[in-house]
Every structure is written in C-alpha cells, then in structure tokens.
Design an enzyme around this catalytic site. Structure first.
Site, PDB file in Angstrom:
ATOM      1  N   ARG A 167       1.738 -29.574  37.449  1.00 24.02           N
ATOM      2  CA  ARG A 167       2.476 -29.066  36.289  1.00 24.02           C
ATOM      3  C   ARG A 167       3.253 -27.784  36.598  1.00 24.02           C
ATOM      4  O   ARG A 167       3.396 -26.916  35.763  1.00 24.02           O
ATOM      5  CB  ARG A 167       1.532 -28.847  35.102  1.00 24.02           C
ATOM      6  CG  ARG A 167       0.815 -30.103  34.644  1.00 24.02           C
ATOM      7  CD  ARG A 167       1.787 -31.206  34.220  1.00 24.02           C
ATOM      8  NE  ARG A 167       1.077 -32.442  33.898  1.00 24.02           N
ATOM      9  CZ  ARG A 167       0.900 -33.431  34.756  1.00 24.02           C
ATOM     10  NH1 ARG A 167       1.370 -33.363  36.001  1.00 24.02           N
ATOM     11  NH2 ARG A 167       0.256 -34.518  34.395  1.00 24.02           N
TER      12      ARG A 167
ATOM     13  N   GLU B 155      -0.521 -26.082  27.787  1.00 25.65           N
ATOM     14  CA  GLU B 155       0.518 -26.727  28.608  1.00 25.65           C
ATOM     15  C   GLU B 155       1.913 -26.537  28.026  1.00 25.65           C
ATOM     16  O   GLU B 155       2.843 -26.233  28.766  1.00 25.65           O
ATOM     17  CB  GLU B 155       0.202 -28.211  28.774  1.00 25.65           C
ATOM     18  CG  GLU B 155       1.149 -28.907  29.732  1.00 25.65           C
ATOM     19  CD  GLU B 155       0.690 -30.293  30.126  1.00 25.65           C
ATOM     20  OE1 GLU B 155       1.433 -31.249  29.848  1.00 25.65           O
ATOM     21  OE2 GLU B 155      -0.390 -30.414  30.712  1.00 25.65           O
TER      22      GLU B 155
ATOM     23  N   SER C 150      -0.076 -33.834  25.962  1.00 21.30           N
ATOM     24  CA  SER C 150      -1.316 -33.150  26.340  1.00 21.30           C
ATOM     25  C   SER C 150      -1.170 -31.661  26.042  1.00 21.30           C
ATOM     26  O   SER C 150      -0.230 -31.016  26.497  1.00 21.30           O
ATOM     27  CB  SER C 150      -1.602 -33.351  27.833  1.00 21.30           C
ATOM     28  OG  SER C 150      -1.832 -34.708  28.110  1.00 21.30           O
TER      29      SER C 150
END
Length: 301
Positions: free
Chosen positions: A176, A296, A226
């Site tokens: 990520r 996130e 997410s």
C-alpha cells in the site's frame, strides 16, 4: 485567496471544465464531505502541469482526486482546488502486450480492455474501485496480486511541474505504498505489461474474482473499501472480529457485519462519524490485542 476569474480564464484556455463551490460528496465513494472552492476536470498531463504551476505560484492549496475510493473528505469540505482525474483524462491505448493508460482511467476499464485483447495478469485487480493512477499511488492489490506485478513505467509531474518518466524499479513499491505516497508528485499515466491469454478464460477469472468480492464485501453500502491497513503479523478484520466489534456504530457509520474490515455509511454518516468510529475501533483493538491499526484511506486536508 483564489482569484476565481483568473483561474476560470486559465481553465477555459486549456479546455478544462471548472465548477465553483462543488460538493465533494458527489465525488467520493463514501458519499459524504463538504465542498471545495473549485473543482477542475483535468484533460491532459500538460494541462495538469500548467494548472499546478499556477496554483503553486499563487500559494493556493490543491489536491488531486480520482474516483474518490480511498478518500475521506471532512464535513467542512476542502478550502482549496480539486484537480479531478476522471472521464476527461481516461484514455487507454494498447500496443501488443502493453497498455498505456491516462491516470484518470478507471482501473476496472483497464481490466476489461485487457480481457478483450486477450491479455492476462490483471484478473485479481478487477473490482478494485478507483483510477489506475490511484491504484499505482498506493500499490493497490487483492487476492495475491498488486499493481507492482503489472506496471512497467509511469509518467508524473515532479515538484518543479515538469513531466518525468519513472520505471518500476525506481517506484519503491511495497504494501500500500509507492514513491508517490505522501508527496506532491502527481501520476499522469501508467504503462502496464501483460501476457497473452485466452479472452474467455480471463473473463471467467474476472467473474470469479467479482463473485468473491460480492460474497464477502458490503458492496451495497458506500465505503472507502478496506478501512485499515494490514498490520504486520495479522489482519485488521481478524483483530476487529476477535474484539467483537462487528456492527459497532457511531452516528450513521458502522463496522460492517458482513466484513469487519469495512466501515460503511448506512446512508446518513458524516466524516466525523467515520473518524470517531475508527478511533474507537483502533483504541479497543490496541487495548485488547496490542496491535496498532493504521487508517488506509487518505483524509483530504
């Protein structure tokens, strides 16, 4: 202070559409958030570079937005200019096993184009919401595949508003994260290298991937996907499950009962609701398991 007449004149000259005081809830998948001072639909890398140069010279705050699938917009909005990388900047071109995409191209559209051309390698990325530029920015991935597996190069606007090229080996791609993360470097195109395959088999794999998503994820509700990054040594959803937090609410925000890794908008959530619920979840998970969860989505500020 934004001189809207001057900015509008610049956009008109470049052929970019501009709207003032635009509600950003229409542009993010969570479906909440206040307005921005101006929203500009970018139509090319050169236009983006020229507009960014202008904004920097004038000291005007700005941010780039794609499909808004990994973004939280505060309820008070964004006191600056949004550069929208969307349908006006979404060209997809193929040459053999290589696909070059404008940064605003929808990732799902790139996957479909690859399937139509009989190119394999992106099947597990199908269904990830967002643009190809946003996907590279955070090295998006699912089911064992990541952008780093298919990207070969990209173009971007550097800190001096010059358009540069970068190869995969220099992108610092990890979980990520990329070299672009947390910087003012702006991705303008992404080049992907795939392998030859059979269109029917690729389509079947994409359908299977989408079926898995639909079965396990609360796609029927607005969310940012997410909510927490995967902590080293565990999974956010597993930890949240272990702490009994499924269904926990704050205002219109709720920890999904279908997949606890998702915080969803039940229809009337505010950004404040989501952030408060995230803080509660992080606090309880840390107290009960010792793990620290990290958000996130990016908060537009």
């Amino acid at each position: 202070m934004i001189n809207t007449s001057e900015l509008t004149e610049l956009c008109d000259r470049l052929g970019c559409r501009i709207t003032l005081e635009t509600p950003l809830s229409d542009y993010i998948t969570f479906r909440f958030g206040g307005p921005c001072r101006a929203l500009i639909n970018i139509n090319s890398a050169l236009s983006a570079a020229e507009i960014i140069r202008y904004l920097k010279d004038k000291g005007i705050k700005y941010s780039v937005l794609g499909r808004g699938s990994n973004v939280l917009v505060p309820d008070e909005g964004f006191d600056g200019v949004i550069l929208l990388f969307g349908n006006d900047f979404a060209k997809i071109e193929a040459d053999g096993n290589t696909i070059r995409c404008d940064a605003g191209a929808y990732l799902a559209s790139v996957c479909v184009r690859a399937q139509q051309l009989g190119l394999t390698g992106m099947e597990n990325l199908f269904g990830i919401p967002g643009t190809v530029g946003g996907a590279l920015y955070m090295n998006a991935g699912a089911y064992g595949s990541e952008m780093k597996d298919v990207v070969v190069s990209a173009s971007y606007i550097d800190e001096n508003c010059e358009i540069k090229e970068i190869g995969r080996e220099d992108m610092e791609l990890s979980y990520r994260r990329s070299i672009f993360s947390g910087t003012d470097l702006v991705i303008t195109s992404v080049t992907i290298q795939l392998s030859s395959g059979k269109p029917d088999e690729i389509k079947a794999a994409m359908s299977e991937c989408m079926a898995k998503r639909s079965a396990k994820q609360p796609l029927e509700y607005p969310s940012a996907g997410s909510t927490f990054k995967r902590p080293e040594g565990s999974y956010a959803s597993l930890l949240i499950d272990q702490c009994g937090l499924k269904g926990m609410t704050c205002g219109g925000a709720m920890v999904s009962e279908k997949h606890s890794g998702f915080i969803i908008n039940k229809g009337y959530a505010t950004c404040a609701d989501v952030l408060e619920l995230c803080d509660r979840v992080k606090k309880i998970v840390n107290e009960k398991t010792g793990y620290i969860l990290e958000l996130e989505p990016v908060i537009l500020s």
